[in-house]
Design a protein around this motif. Structure first.
Motif, PDB file in Angstrom:
ATOM      1  N   GLN A 164       0.827  -1.202   0.000  1.00 15.24           N
ATOM      2  CA  GLN A 164       0.000   0.000   0.000  1.00 15.24           C
ATOM      3  C   GLN A 164       0.863   1.255   0.000  1.00 15.24           C
ATOM      4  OE1 GLN A 164      -3.048  -0.012   2.987  1.00 15.24           O
ATOM      5  NE2 GLN A 164      -3.555   2.146   2.717  1.00 15.24           N
ATOM      6  N   THR A 165       1.981   1.215   0.735  1.00 17.23           N
ATOM      7  CA  THR A 165       2.875   2.369   0.767  1.00 17.23           C
ATOM      8  C   THR A 165       3.415   2.676  -0.621  1.00 17.23           C
ATOM      9  OG1 THR A 165       3.541   1.861   3.040  1.00 17.23           O
ATOM     10  CG2 THR A 165       5.005   3.288   1.763  1.00 17.23           C
ATOM     11  N   LEU A 166       3.744   1.647  -1.375  1.00 20.52           N
ATOM     12  CA  LEU A 166       4.352   1.845  -2.690  1.00 20.52           C
ATOM     13  C   LEU A 166       3.332   2.139  -3.783  1.00 20.52           C
ATOM     14  CD1 LEU A 166       7.039  -0.990  -2.658  1.00 20.52           C
ATOM     15  CD2 LEU A 166       7.398   1.456  -2.243  1.00 20.52           C
ATOM     16  N   PHE A 167       2.141   1.539  -3.663  1.00 16.97           N
ATOM     17  CA  PHE A 167       1.214   1.599  -4.788  1.00 16.97           C
ATOM     18  C   PHE A 167      -0.181   2.114  -4.433  1.00 16.97           C
ATOM     19  CE2 PHE A 167       4.127  -2.045  -5.475  1.00 16.97           C
ATOM     20  CZ  PHE A 167       4.842  -1.528  -6.556  1.00 16.97           C
ATOM     21  N   GLY A 168      -0.461   2.309  -3.151  1.00 14.80           N
ATOM     22  CA  GLY A 168      -1.810   2.713  -2.754  1.00 14.80           C
ATOM     23  C   GLY A 168      -1.851   4.091  -2.130  1.00 14.80           C
ATOM     24  N   GLU A 169      -2.968   4.380  -1.508  1.00 12.13           N
ATOM     25  CA  GLU A 169      -3.182   5.670  -0.870  1.00 12.13           C
ATOM     26  C   GLU A 169      -2.903   5.585   0.620  1.00 12.13           C
ATOM     27  OE1 GLU A 169      -7.115   6.950  -1.743  1.00 12.13           O
ATOM     28  OE2 GLU A 169      -6.702   7.334  -3.859  1.00 12.13           O
ATOM     29  N   SER A 170      -2.620   6.741   1.205  1.00 10.00           N
ATOM     30  CA  SER A 170      -2.353   6.807   2.634  1.00 10.00           C
ATOM     31  C   SER A 170      -3.587   6.394   3.432  1.00 10.00           C
ATOM     32  CB  SER A 170      -1.946   8.236   3.025  1.00 10.00           C
ATOM     33  OG  SER A 170      -1.883   8.370   4.428  1.00 10.00           O
ATOM     34  N   PRO A 171      -3.421   5.623   4.511  1.00  6.41           N
ATOM     35  CA  PRO A 171      -4.565   5.263   5.348  1.00  6.41           C
ATOM     36  C   PRO A 171      -5.099   6.453   6.139  1.00  6.41           C
ATOM     37  CG  PRO A 171      -2.532   4.509   6.356  1.00  6.41           C
ATOM     38  CD  PRO A 171      -2.167   5.029   5.002  1.00  6.41           C
ATOM     39  N   LEU A 172      -4.304   7.515   6.240  1.00  7.05           N
ATOM     40  CA  LEU A 172      -4.720   8.725   6.935  1.00  7.05           C
ATOM     41  C   LEU A 172      -4.720   9.893   5.956  1.00  7.05           C
ATOM     42  CD1 LEU A 172      -2.582   8.409  10.208  1.00  7.05           C
ATOM     43  CD2 LEU A 172      -4.920   7.632   9.839  1.00  7.05           C
ATOM     44  N   ASP A 173      -5.252  11.020   6.403  1.00  7.66           N
ATOM     45  CA  ASP A 173      -5.218  12.225   5.568  1.00  7.66           C
ATOM     46  C   ASP A 173      -3.928  13.007   5.776  1.00  7.66           C
ATOM     47  OD1 ASP A 173      -5.695  13.138   8.128  1.00  7.66           O
ATOM     48  OD2 ASP A 173      -7.715  13.875   7.713  1.00  7.66           O
ATOM     49  N   ARG A 174      -2.960  12.327   6.390  1.00 12.21           N
ATOM     50  CA  ARG A 174      -1.628  12.897   6.591  1.00 12.21           C
ATOM     51  C   ARG A 174      -0.585  11.882   6.158  1.00 12.21           C
ATOM     52  NH1 ARG A 174      -1.081  12.200  11.533  1.00 12.21           N
ATOM     53  NH2 ARG A 174      -3.092  11.197  11.913  1.00 12.21           N
ATOM     54  N   VAL A 175       0.556  12.352   5.699  1.00 14.51           N
ATOM     55  CA  VAL A 175       1.681  11.479   5.367  1.00 14.51           C
ATOM     56  C   VAL A 175       2.935  12.068   5.996  1.00 14.51           C
ATOM     57  CG1 VAL A 175       0.647  10.703   3.198  1.00 14.51           C
ATOM     58  CG2 VAL A 175       2.191  12.681   3.201  1.00 14.51           C
ATOM     59  N   TYR A 176       3.985  11.249   6.046  1.00 17.43           N
ATOM     60  CA  TYR A 176       5.261  11.699   6.597  1.00 17.43           C
ATOM     61  C   TYR A 176       6.318  11.693   5.488  1.00 17.43           C
ATOM     62  CZ  TYR A 176       3.359  11.296  11.322  1.00 17.43           C
ATOM     63  OH  TYR A 176       2.617  11.470  12.466  1.00 17.43           O
ATOM     64  N   THR A 177       7.139  12.726   5.474  1.00 12.17           N
ATOM     65  CA  THR A 177       8.212  12.801   4.498  1.00 12.17           C
ATOM     66  C   THR A 177       9.312  11.814   4.879  1.00 12.17           C
ATOM     67  OG1 THR A 177       9.431  14.504   5.722  1.00 12.17           O
ATOM     68  CG2 THR A 177       7.730  15.253   4.178  1.00 12.17           C
ATOM     69  N   LEU A 178      10.364  11.768   4.058  1.00 13.93           N
ATOM     70  CA  LEU A 178      11.464  10.857   4.338  1.00 13.93           C
ATOM     71  C   LEU A 178      12.189  11.204   5.634  1.00 13.93           C
ATOM     72  CD1 LEU A 178      12.940  10.230   0.787  1.00 13.93           C
ATOM     73  CD2 LEU A 178      11.369   8.805   2.101  1.00 13.93           C
ATOM     74  N   ASN A 179      12.127  12.484   6.051  1.00 10.83           N
ATOM     75  CA  ASN A 179      12.721  12.859   7.339  1.00 10.83           C
ATOM     76  C   ASN A 179      11.652  13.010   8.423  1.00 10.83           C
ATOM     77  OD1 ASN A 179      11.589  15.187   6.345  1.00 10.83           O
ATOM     78  ND2 ASN A 179      13.284  16.525   6.934  1.00 10.83           N
ATOM     79  N   PHE A 180      10.495  12.405   8.171  1.00 12.81           N
ATOM     80  CA  PHE A 180       9.415  12.260   9.153  1.00 12.81           C
ATOM     81  C   PHE A 180       8.803  13.578   9.611  1.00 12.81           C
ATOM     82  CE2 PHE A 180      11.779   8.312   9.270  1.00 12.81           C
ATOM     83  CZ  PHE A 180      10.749   7.403   9.109  1.00 12.81           C
ATOM     84  N   LYS A 181       8.703  14.523   8.698  1.00 14.62           N
ATOM     85  CA  LYS A 181       7.862  15.697   8.940  1.00 14.62           C
ATOM     86  C   LYS A 181       6.478  15.374   8.411  1.00 14.62           C
ATOM     87  CE  LYS A 181       9.326  19.908   8.576  1.00 14.62           C
ATOM     88  NZ  LYS A 181       9.933  21.190   8.155  1.00 14.62           N
ATOM     89  N   CYS A 182       5.473  15.646   9.210  1.00 18.82           N
ATOM     90  CA  CYS A 182       4.109  15.313   8.822  1.00 18.82           C
ATOM     91  C   CYS A 182       3.560  16.365   7.864  1.00 18.82           C
ATOM     92  CB  CYS A 182       3.231  15.229  10.070  1.00 18.82           C
ATOM     93  SG  CYS A 182       1.608  14.513   9.770  1.00 18.82           S
ATOM     94  N   ARG A 183       2.869  15.892   6.834  1.00 18.71           N
ATOM     95  CA  ARG A 183       2.293  16.757   5.811  1.00 18.71           C
ATOM     96  C   ARG A 183       0.839  16.345   5.567  1.00 18.71           C
ATOM     97  NH1 ARG A 183       6.118  19.582   6.571  1.00 18.71           N
ATOM     98  NH2 ARG A 183       7.845  20.050   5.165  1.00 18.71           N
ATOM     99  N   VAL A 184       0.037  17.303   5.138  1.00 23.08           N
ATOM    100  CA  VAL A 184      -1.307  16.980   4.677  1.00 23.08           C
ATOM    101  C   VAL A 184      -1.179  16.143   3.410  1.00 23.08           C
ATOM    102  CG1 VAL A 184      -3.465  17.934   3.800  1.00 23.08           C
ATOM    103  CG2 VAL A 184      -2.263  19.090   5.670  1.00 23.08           C
ATOM    104  N   ALA A 185      -1.922  15.055   3.339  1.00 22.34           N
ATOM    105  CA  ALA A 185      -1.830  14.156   2.193  1.00 22.34           C
ATOM    106  C   ALA A 185      -2.309  14.851   0.918  1.00 22.34           C
ATOM    107  CB  ALA A 185      -2.657  12.902   2.440  1.00 22.34           C
ATOM    108  N   PRO A 186      -1.701  14.532  -0.210  1.00 23.80           N
ATOM    109  CA  PRO A 186      -2.159  15.106  -1.479  1.00 23.80           C
ATOM    110  C   PRO A 186      -3.637  14.796  -1.714  1.00 23.80           C
ATOM    111  CG  PRO A 186      -0.063  13.963  -1.767  1.00 23.80           C
ATOM    112  CD  PRO A 186      -0.551  13.631  -0.386  1.00 23.80           C
TER     113      PRO A 186
END
Length: 338
Positions: A164-186
């Motif tokens: 799901q991480t590679l090919f699906g959508e985020s389970p939340l309306d937020r995602v984390y960048t590679l340095n683990f800063k939280c962002r609003v999901a696209p």
């Protein structure tokens, strides 16, 4: 025929071992539970279980931190690397409650962590008459180590998270960048004040007895400076509380909470930040730029519209709320299509 059996068994064993290795390797590379620093094959980290994955991430770098942040999903969006003068770890997670923050604080203290600064998000919703139950993992309660990565990553359930991480959508309306800063999901929607916020009127703010949990935080980390803040909430939400007669209880609960902190800043008071619909996608979760303003204002010069609750009485705080609502009355009415 019998002479071929050992060969068949060896082939079966080799196939099983190859599958196990492949499953573990795939999970370790995507790292959905953040044991090994996160996703190595993509550009984001999804949050499938923040209550576990954040512990894994913290323990891999525990010596780097002198500050910890607690709170709910609104607080996950506070950029930890923008708290000047400190190296903060953001331990906020979805539906996080003060009682859960206390449990995690005890766990961290039992494992030798003693921060200089503790930041706690304190939303008005924390003081509703009834709130949902807690979800504290058993290893946190028992102050033991979390489940080993070598067990977790041999699971096909975890493999589905990796997929799901590679090919699906985020389970939340937020995602984390590679340095683990939280962002609003696209793809987050535009905020429409005329659409009621979910659970906005779920109950009055009469649960002020829960401020006791902030006393417990103080007891666990007596050496730390304790800073609280009210995350921003739509000015239309605050106006709804005023119209329903709930605003006084709301303000009193927040003011009572402020007494437990060394510094307590209210970013939920109606302001240019909370009247601008572009700053939020649902009226409670605010954008990265908005949270950067909060991070810059927590310890130093406040944003001009924020309210330093430690400097006003509960009555004065209520008066500020009412004055701000009247100041923004034209925008409030326009947002509702009136």
């Amino acid at each position: 025929m019998n002479r071929h059996i050992p060969g068949y068994l060896a082939a079966i064993a080799a196939t099983i071992i190859a599958c196990i290795v492949a499953v573990f390797a795939a999970n370790a590379l995507v790292d959905p539970m953040w044991y090994f620093g996160g996703n190595k094959l993509g550009t984001v980290n999804y949050a499938f279980n923040e209550r576990l994955s954040k512990v894994n991430l913290f323990e891999a770098n525990v010596d780097e931190y002198d500050c910890v942040i607690f709170g709910d999903s609104r607080v996950t969006l506070l950029p930890q690397d923008e708290i000047k003068g400190y190296r903060c770890f953001n331990f906020a997670f979805s539906a996080g409650k003060a009682e859960e923050a206390v449990a995690y604080a005890r766990y961290l203290r039992a494992n030798g962590f003693s921060p200089d600064l503790v930041i706690m998000g304190v939303p008005g919703a924390a003081f509703r008459e009834r709130i949902g139950g807690t979800n504290i993992p058993s290893f946190i309660r028992e102050e033991t180590a979390p489940k080993s990565a070598y067990l977790t990553y041999l699971s096909f359930d975890t493999l589905s998270m990796s997929h799901q991480t590679l090919f699906g959508e985020s389970p939340l309306d937020r995602v984390y960048t590679l340095n683990f800063k939280c962002r609003v999901a696209p793809g987050a929607p535009d905020y429409d004040p005329s659409v009621p916020i979910r659970d906005l009127m779920a109950g009055r703010f009469t649960g002020s007895f829960r401020v006791k949990f902030y006393d417990e935080l103080r007891e666990i980390f007596p050496e730390a400076e304790l800073v609280g803040y009210v995350p921003p909430i739509s000015a239309w939400a605050v106006d709804a509380y005023a119209k329903s007669g709930w605003l006084e209880d709301y303000v009193k609960a927040l003011h009572l909470a402020s007494e437990k902190f060394d510094r307590f800043i209210d970013f939920g008071v109606p302001s240019s930040l909370t009247i601008d619909t572009a700053n939020t996608y649902d009226g409670t979760h605010y954008s990265e730029p908005a949270n950067s303003i909060i991070a810059a204002s927590l310890l130093e010069e406040m944003h001009r519209d924020a309210l330093d609750v430690k400097r006003v009485s509960a009555e004065e705080m209520l008066e500020v709320y009412r004055e701000r609502l009247e100041r923004y009355r034209p925008e409030l009415e326009a947002g509702l299509g009136n």
